[in-house]
Design a protein around this motif. Structure first.
Motif, PDB file in Angstrom:
ATOM      1  N   GLU A 405     -16.311 -13.926 -11.583  1.00 40.45           N
ATOM      2  CA  GLU A 405     -15.591 -15.175 -11.768  1.00 40.45           C
ATOM      3  C   GLU A 405     -15.457 -15.537 -13.234  1.00 40.45           C
ATOM      4  OE1 GLU A 405     -14.182 -17.057  -9.559  1.00 40.45           O
ATOM      5  OE2 GLU A 405     -14.774 -15.994  -7.762  1.00 40.45           O
ATOM      6  N   GLY A 408     -12.212 -14.943 -14.998  1.00 38.94           N
ATOM      7  CA  GLY A 408     -11.042 -15.781 -14.784  1.00 38.94           C
ATOM      8  C   GLY A 408     -10.683 -16.654 -15.962  1.00 38.94           C
ATOM      9  N   LYS A 442      -9.934  -8.109  -6.957  1.00 35.96           N
ATOM     10  CA  LYS A 442     -10.070  -9.535  -7.245  1.00 35.96           C
ATOM     11  C   LYS A 442      -9.815  -9.816  -8.719  1.00 35.96           C
ATOM     12  CE  LYS A 442     -13.383 -13.341  -6.758  1.00 35.96           C
ATOM     13  NZ  LYS A 442     -14.760 -13.714  -6.337  1.00 35.96           N
ATOM     14  N   TRP A 443     -10.337  -8.968  -9.576  1.00 31.10           N
ATOM     15  CA  TRP A 443     -10.135  -9.122 -11.023  1.00 31.10           C
ATOM     16  C   TRP A 443      -8.644  -9.061 -11.366  1.00 31.10           C
ATOM     17  CZ3 TRP A 443     -12.943  -9.557 -15.666  1.00 31.10           C
ATOM     18  CH2 TRP A 443     -12.258  -9.175 -16.819  1.00 31.10           C
ATOM     19  N   LYS A 446      -6.669 -12.014 -10.111  1.00 26.12           N
ATOM     20  CA  LYS A 446      -6.939 -13.192 -10.930  1.00 26.12           C
ATOM     21  C   LYS A 446      -6.162 -13.111 -12.240  1.00 26.12           C
ATOM     22  CE  LYS A 446     -10.846 -15.186 -10.512  1.00 26.12           C
ATOM     23  NZ  LYS A 446     -10.475 -16.554 -10.092  1.00 26.12           N
ATOM     24  N   SER A 449      -2.640 -14.211 -11.573  1.00 25.32           N
ATOM     25  CA  SER A 449      -2.466 -15.522 -10.953  1.00 25.32           C
ATOM     26  C   SER A 449      -2.287 -16.636 -11.957  1.00 25.32           C
ATOM     27  CB  SER A 449      -3.691 -15.836 -10.075  1.00 25.32           C
ATOM     28  OG  SER A 449      -4.857 -15.968 -10.870  1.00 25.32           O
TER      29      SER A 449
END
Length: 1591
Positions: A405, A408, A442-443, A446, A449
């Motif tokens: 996280e 991000g 996920k990385w 992100k 995004s």
């Protein structure tokens, strides 16, 4: 006082019912109800002592007959109702007093029956108020009743009722809005929770139940209010819930720490965490029972755990953790930075040394990093990212998806952070496991995004590319990478954009599992790249991609559906490409219309890309590429395309879109086949492709000639086809080997194409309506003529010199076809023959008309360049009438000005080229028109300053025409308005360079190229412009803006990418792209590089060159004097400092061209500069040039000695400069035939200043003395023996200074200083020392370092044989700034070990335990006030939370001055503190002091609220009231928070109102004494105003 009042009432009547009945009569007011409450309390005390049998009945009468109706009336009225309702503060006071009285009545009446009845009624009112808008006041009153009677309910008998009340209160509190919610969380729930049982279980069940993503603030507010019940101390523990064992509780705390926006919520989360740690330590010490709370993950680390064995480590961990989170609240980097090293200790405690696994869940660390990265303080965010990256470099941490996280928010803009991120990812061990795939996916998602700036997306892409090769991404991952690619397109920084694309392609090759993707997926991903920015053929990236395709060719998966072109692909790359080309050429059945729009170019680019990749992959399958094999593969792939092209000239029925596709593919192949790397000569693909295309040239030429000349193009859409045909024409005409071939088919159509175009343009269509078809054909003909001119210019031919074209007429036919004043008229509407044909009144006709004008001027520019012999400018001269455009250049220039008014900015280039040829002929005779041309052209350029695509080409054309050598010469000769206009534009361009890097580069490069004399046969006249426009060179020598931080960052990152060289394909591709637009380097340093190289090319023997150098040197000295005299403070690396630095650098470059006569004119100015207090780097340059002057011309030594005879006041800031020069006495006296006199003078001066009272002056004097005395001993000067003892003792004294003090250390440092130890003024005289080594050693910012390779890379000017030596011949370049500018360190190292680890941290919480309070605080207060005999006000200031005696002493004095009723402190022992006494100045003798320890504050505040006091907190919360808007009640209790922590979260619940002081600045808060003083004064001011109004 209230107690005295109650006693007085009881003295009047011993019958309580009479007193109570009397008080219940009359209008209800807060004072009346408070008096009733005091009386009931007094009666309750008597009942406890055994008296008052009638009290229960009296209490029931008061409750039923007075208090309940009163509360019912208050509940029935909406909050804020007009007229009859009291103001909101009075209403709250009345509610609170009635509730307190009702609670006492319930206890006196026997408790449960009356309490249950009132609770049922209040619960109904609460639910009704929540459902009806506008009845918030009813909810507030109901909460007061429930808080009053709730503790009187019986846990067993009234269990269901308690549970319903608790559920309703919890629902209201979690709603989080209004006073009722705050009362429920702060008063009702704690009151219910203190009773335990069903109510507490109901509240706890609601708090831990799964719920949606609601606000965390209300939930934490409730948990803080119930902390004593949910996290009880060992002695207070009962059977009930334990929050420490609940994962939901800890997730709520973490959400408050990391995600809460308001400081109060974060404080509540820290309070809960701190209490949980303290309780755990006490429970484990008493009971030895461990505590564990899992995270809900299989085999995952615990969210919280405690054991007696690890007590010390856990206490240290949580103490450090809370300290860090509290410090981050300050948001001030100087306070936070000392705490950051403690983050390392958190990881040491959280990771097991034995197993290497997490002991505490990593989400706790995530909270810290989230707070840092989401901070508004950018420096703090940078520190957070840097620490996180360094942590991964220095520590081996277990894998944690939570810490992903952190990636991000890591969108900060620092090169070092990006490099560290790359290094970390390159060291991570990824596998093909599902967890790795999920993490990387996920990385990447992100990354895609959010909107990124150029720098973060570049380095995140680089980090992703550095991940070791593994099969981690499938089709979803590839699509996510395409999303990231789209993010890279958002920036206009081409180099950064291209580099990011290169890294993302690397990442795809490293991470994609080829078995899960197909070749069509890969080709779609490659199409997301811009080949002109990243994926250029022949680069290292292209080669790597080919190898990757070759290795994995047989492993690609099959698609589940058809590809983008409708083909079912196979796994073989060759088969896929062959099928791709076949499907591309095959025309769909519906594409039969002749007026359809052009196909999309994307499909043509895809075909060309995959064909070239497949050819190169095939070529790498063998060790040595075979030409025949490559030719066969190319022919195999392109056979359908070649067959279609070969039929263009003979088959008139080919579908139009099919011909368009074929020609698009041809153009794309020819443009992209040429390699971008160094192996272009050995590449066989371009010539083989050209040979294959040559077989179709005849057919293509016939097709092009027919389509362009036979009126087949008649719609607006056909103009795009015309553009395509002309591109094909230009590409085929420019193929290598075709220039000298007589029978080239493409060259044979030039003449017929030109003639047919001229006929169309000369056909006036007299009497005919300008239809769409006719006007389109005119536009096509003009575009064809412009293309012919461009091709002829490229082939170095003119239209009349075409081979094999006997019908080629003279150029006047073409000139006659250029009616410069005529525009392309808009066609009249006509019936449309097809739905696909655009209407005649198309809104895009303006663009077509502009292109028509553009093409006219393109033809004229070619003809003017071809026929340079223009006629005289006189309008009356008789000229040959066959050249109308050349006969009247003034009219032609006027037409050009008219064209500029209608042409868009991207179409003005040919007009600029024409003006370049016309203005030199007209400047002397028609100056106003030329000035108008300058103005209009500059206006266009200035409005284009933010347009990247056309700005640079237009700017270069503008510079070439305004700053043309002939124009500059004529303007300087006549010295008219044009001369000053040119200088004005020059200065405006320099100003533009401050915001548009590279503008000045183009100007100075063009001028230097045109002024320099590279060979003797070139005319010397052009150099005169350098003298006439010397301001240009002057500004270039000192140019360089101080950029904003973001602009400097972009430059640093671009330099970082450029230093990667060919390793980054973007450098190769974009460099070749840039060479077609302009070759000038855009970096600001290259302006000075160009100027220096120009000065190095000047000839010493040339009189004009010599005069120019001397004039420039004088202007440089004048500019330096002007900058030095500025009132602006010259701090290090300021613009003023940099300009002075550049002046002296240029003077050093010019020095070899100075003779003695010229130095006689400027020597005084140079010495005068030495007297000024300058920055270190400027001093070095001044000292250096003085040394060089004295070495070359010893005749100036007397002037140098005179400098030391000035008064000490004049020399106090400059003597060190001249002593530094004297330290190089061996260089200065090198050319002196007799050195003894100079040595004697030097010794006398050095000795004189060696006894200065200034320590630094003595050091410099000793250095000079040491040098001079060493030379004297070498020459054996016996006449100086009398001074020997003094000199030797002076030198030996400083050498033998005892100890390791500053004197000896500074003496050693100055001897090791580079200027005295390593620098040689003669051997180090070179460009490298002047522009790179010396600025680096002097501590200038890197922006001022010009590396020597910059001079080599700047090839726009030759180096020249007369240039200065470039490279330094000594070891000076090996030195680092740290070698001579060492900092004192370790002087207190012996003491460091004895200091506490907390001395560098501003602690916010100092845990402690306090004794129980005194028995009767109220009596102590009254007794103290009575002894003083002083009238007291109603303001009570509570300072029990304040630690520092100075703040307490100041508050004591302030309270006494403004007449506060009392000051409450944590301990009365503070009055004996000396610091307290110094600030209080005996105020404690006249002010009542009350001792209330911090643990007693909650009860004390409740007691004062029951007495009618409004508890006011000085705190910033979401519902705080500004001090300027708040009206203080007479009975006010002011609660002040701790210096660091503020008011604890458990006490904030009990505040009636929070008041904050409006702030204008950046600092987050005031000192607690200052804040308290402001509120005390405001209270006193309001009370004085009320008394004055009453009087």
């Amino acid at each position: 006082m209230e107690w005295v009042l109650a006693e007085a009432l009881l003295e009047l009547s011993r019958d309580p019912r009479v007193l109570l009945r009397t008080l219940c009569q009359g209008e209800a007011s807060a004072e009346r109800v408070e008096t009733l409450h005091f009386l009931l309390q007094r009666l309750e005390d008597e009942a406890a002592r055994g008296g008052g049998d009638a009290l229960p009945e009296a209490a029931r009468e008061v409750a039923a007959g007075y208090l309940v109706p009163l509360l019912r009336r208050l509940r029935a009225r909406p909050a804020g109702a007009p007229d009859a309702d009291p103001p909101a503060p009075s209403r709250r006071r009345l509610l609170r007093a009635a509730g307190a009285a009702l609670r006492t009545c319930a206890r006196l009446a026997g408790g449960s029956p009356l309490a249950a009845m009132l609770a049922e009624e209040a619960l109904r009112d609460l639910r009704a108020a929540g459902a009806v808008p506008g009845l918030e006041g009813g909810a507030e009153a109901a909460v007061e009743v429930l808080a009053a009677v709730g503790p009187c309910l019986r846990p067993r008998e009234d269990g269901p009722l308690l549970q319903r009340v608790a559920e309703a209160a919890l629902a209201l509190a979690l709603a989080g809005d209004g006073e009722a919610a705050a009362l429920a969380a702060g008063r009702l729930l704690p009151a219910l929770g203190r009773g335990g049982g069903a109510a507490l279980r109901a509240v706890w069940g609601g708090l831990v139940a799964p719920s949606g993503p609601g606000r965390v603030g209300p939930r934490l507010q409730v948990l803080s209010a119930l902390a004593e019940r949910l996290l009880p101390a060992p002695g207070e523990r009962e059977a009930g819930p334990d929050a420490r064992r609940c994962a939901r509780f800890w997730r709520t705390v973490q959400a408050g720490l990391a995600d809460a926006e308001d400081a109060l919520t974060r404080k509540q989360a820290r309070y809960l965490l701190q209490r949980a740690a303290e309780v755990s330590a006490e429970v484990s010490a008493e009971q030895g029972v461990p505590c564990t709370c899992g995270s809900g993950e299989a085999n995952g680390p615990s969210l919280f755990w405690w054991s007696e064995e690890k007590k010390e480590e856990l206490l240290k961990f949580w103490e450090n953790y809370i300290l860090i989170m509290e410090t981050l609240e300050g948001n001030q980097i100087h306070v936070i930075k000392p705490v950051l090293p403690k983050l390392n200790s958190l990881f040491e405690y959280a990771v097991s040394e034995e197993t290497g696994r997490w002991l505490l869940h990593p989400s706790w660390h995530l909270c810290v990093y989230k707070r840092m990265l989401e901070s508004e303080n950018k420096i703090l965010a940078k520190e957070g990212v840097t620490h996180f990256l360094q942590l991964y470099e220095t520590k081996v941490l277990p894998f944690s998806p939570e810490l992903s996280e952190v990636a991000g928010p890591a969108d900060r803009k620092w090169v070092s952070i990006g490099i560290e991120t790359t290094e970390i990812f390159s060291c991570l061990c990824f596998s093909s496991s599902r967890r790795t795939k999920d993490f990387l996916l996920k990385w990447i998602r992100k990354m895609s995004s959010r909107q990124w700036c150029a720098v973060p997306i570049l380095f995140l892409s680089k980090a992703l590319a550095s991940v070791p090769r593994c099969k981690a991404l499938g089709l979803e991952g590839l699509l996510a990478l395409r999303g990231v690619l789209q993010c890279t397109m958002a920036t206009h920084q081409i180099l950064l954009r291209g580099a990011a694309q290169c890294h993302l392609l690397h990442a795809a090759m490293n991470l994609v599992d080829v078995e899960e993707v197909s070749l069509s997926d890969i080709s779609a991903f490659l199409m997301s790249l811009r080949q002109e920015e990243s994926l250029g053929r022949g680069t290292a990236l292209w080669t790597e991609l080919c190898d990757w395709l070759r290795v994995n060719e047989s492993c690609f998966g099959r698609p589940s559906t058809c590809g983008s072109l409708g083909l079912q692909e196979t796994c073989s790359l060759n088969a896929y490409v062959k099928s791709l080309v076949q499907e591309y050429i095959r025309s769909p059945a519906w594409e039969t219309g002749e007026n359809g729009r052009m196909p999309d170019w994307a499909e043509a680019r895809l075909v060309a890309l995959m064909v070239l990749l497949a050819v190169d992959v095939e070529g790498r399958k063998v060790q040595h590429s075979e030409r025949q094999r490559t030719q066969n593969v190319l022919r195999l792939f392109l056979e359908p395309l070649l067959d279609a092209l070969a039929k263009l000239g003979s088959n008139a029925y080919l579908p139009l879109r099919k011909t368009d596709r074929c020609l698009q593919a041809l153009v794309t192949l020819l443009r992209t086949c040429s390699p971008k790397g160094a192996s272009a000569r050995d590449d066989a693909v371009p010539p083989l492709l050209q040979d294959l295309v040559a077989s179709t040239t005849e057919s293509i030429s016939s097709f092009l000639l027919r389509r362009l000349t036979m009126n087949e193009l008649s719609s607006v859409a056909d103009l795009d086809r015309c553009h395509l045909y002309l591109q094909v024409f230009a590409e085929l005409a420019g193929l290598p080997g075709k220039r000298g071939e007589r029978g080239s088919p493409i060259l044979r159509i030039i003449a017929p194409l030109r003639n047919a175009s001229i006929r169309h343009l000369q056909d006036t269509d007299s009497g005919l309506v300008p239809t769409l078809g006719r006007q389109v054909q005119r536009a096509v003909s003009m575009a064809a003529l412009a293309a012919v001119c461009e091709v002829c210019a490229a082939l170095d031919q003119t239209p009349e010199l075409q081979l094999d074209t006997p019908d080629a007429g003279p150029p006047e036919q073409l000139l006659a076809a250029l009616p410069l004043g005529q525009r392309l008229q808009k066609p009249q509407p006509e019936e449309q023959s097809s739905l696909l044909e655009e209407p005649a009144s198309s809104p895009g006709w303006g663009r077509i008309a502009a292109q028509y004008v553009h093409d006219q001027w393109a033809c004229l520019a070619f003809l003017l360049k071809t026929h340079r012999a223009l006629p005289p400018a006189s309008e009356g001269a008789l000229l040959d009438p066959v050249l109308p455009a050349l006969q009247t250049p003034a009219q032609t220039l006027q037409a050009a000005l008219a064209a500029l008014t209608v042409l868009p900015s991207d179409r003005v280039l040919p007009v600029f080229r024409c003006m370049k040829l016309l203005v030199p002929q007209l400047l002397a005779s028609s100056e106003p028109v030329c000035i108008e041309a300058f103005d209009m052209a500059w206006k266009i350029i200035s409005t284009l300053s933010n347009t990247q695509l056309v700005f640079w080409s237009n700017l270069k054309a503008f510079v070439q025409f305004v700053f043309d050598t002939k124009v500059l010469t004529i303007a300087a000769k006549i010295k008219g308005q044009a001369y000053f206009k040119i200088k004005e534009i020059m200065h405006q361009m320099i100003e533009m360079s401050a915001v548009k890097t590279g503008v000045f580069n183009i100007l100075v490069t063009h001028c230097c190229q045109s002024w320099v004399v590279p060979a003797p046969e070139v005319s010397q006249g052009s150099f005169s412009n350098a003298a006439d426009y010397s301001e240009l060179l002057l500004e270039a020598c000192v140019f360089g803006t101080v950029f904003r931080r973001d602009q400097r960052l972009i430059q640093d990152v671009q330099a970082f990418i450029e230093n990667l060289g060919h390793e980054c394909a973007a450098n190769v591709v974009i460099e070749k792209l840039s060479s077609h637009t302009f070759s000038t380097k855009r970096e600001d340093r290259y302006v000075r590089v160009c100027a220096v190289k120009f000065l190095c090319l000047l000839d010493d023997s040339n009189a004009s060159h010599k005069a120019f150098v001397e004039d420039l040197a004088i202007k440089l000295l004048e500019k330096e004097a002007l900058v030095s005299s500025s009132r602006t403070r010259c701090y290090v690396n300021s613009q003023q400092h940099r300009v002075q630095n550049r002046v002296w650098q240029t003077l050093l470059v010019l020095f070899p061209r100075f003779d003695q006569n010229f130095l006689n004119r400027i020597i005084d100015k140079i010495f005068q500069a030495g007297f000024i207090n300058n920055q270190a780097s400027i001093k070095y340059y001044i000292e250096w040039i003085i040394i060089l002057i004295l070495h070359k011309f010893p005749q100036f030594l007397p002037k140098f000695w005179d400098c030391f005879s000035c008064g000490e006041e004049h020399l106090k800031t400059s003597i060190c400069t001249f002593l530094s020069v004297l330290s190089h006495l061996d260089i200065i006296t090198q050319n002196l035939p007799e050195k003894r006199l100079a040595l004697r003078q030097a010794l006398v001066i050095a000795l004189q200043w060696g006894f200065s009272h200034n320590f630094s002056v003595r050091l410099y004097a000793l250095v000079a003395l040491n040098k001079a005395w060493g030379m004297c001993k070498t020459l054996r000067m016996g006449e100086l023996d009398a001074l020997a003892s003094v000199i030797e003792s002076s030198l030996s004294q400083v050498e033998s200074t005892p100890g390791a003090g500053n004197a000896k250390r500074n003496w050693q440092r100055i001897q090791d200083h580079f200027f005295f130890a390593a620098f040689h003024p003669l051997q180090d005289y070179c460009l490298e020392t002047i522009f790179h080594i010396l600025p680096r050693l002097a501590g200038l910012v890197e922006d001022e370092w010009i590396a020597i390779d910059k001079f080599a890379k700047f090839t726009d000017l030759p180096s020249g044989a007369g240039a200065h030596r470039y490279l330094s011949a000594t070891q000076l370049r090996e030195l680092r700034p740290g070698d001579w500018a060492q900092q004192d360190a370790g002087s207190h190292s012996g003491e460091a070990d004895n200091r506490s680890e907390w001395t560098d941290v501003q602690k916010k919480v100092i845990p402690g335990r306090h004794a129980a309070p005194d028995a009767d605080l109220e009596l102590a207060f009254q007794d103290r006030a009575a002894k003083l005999g002083k009238a007291i006000s109603r303001l009570v200031v509570v300072a029990s939370l304040i630690d520092k005696p100075t703040n307490l002493g100041g508050l004591c004095r302030t309270c006494e001055v403004f007449g506060a009723a009392a000051l409450v402190v944590g301990s009365l022992q503070c009055v004996s503190d000396k610091q307290f006494q110094q600030l209080s100045v005996s105020a404690e003798q006249w002010l009542p002091l009350v001792e209330v320890k911090p643990p007693q504050l909650a009860n004390y505040l409740r007691q004062k609220q029951a007495e009618g006091y409004t508890v006011i907190g000085v705190e910033q919360t979401a519902r705080s009231t500004a001090l300027t808007q708040y009206c203080f009640p007479e009975r006010s209790l002011l609660l002040l928070g701790n210096e660091r922590e503020g008011i604890p979260a458990n006490l904030i619940q009990q505040l009636d109102v929070c008041v904050e002081i409006p702030q204008q600045g950046i600092t987050r808060s005031l000192n607690v004494h200052v804040s308290g003083a402001l509120l005390i004064w405001e209270y006193a001011r309001q009370q004085l105003g009320r008394r004055g109004a009453q009087a």
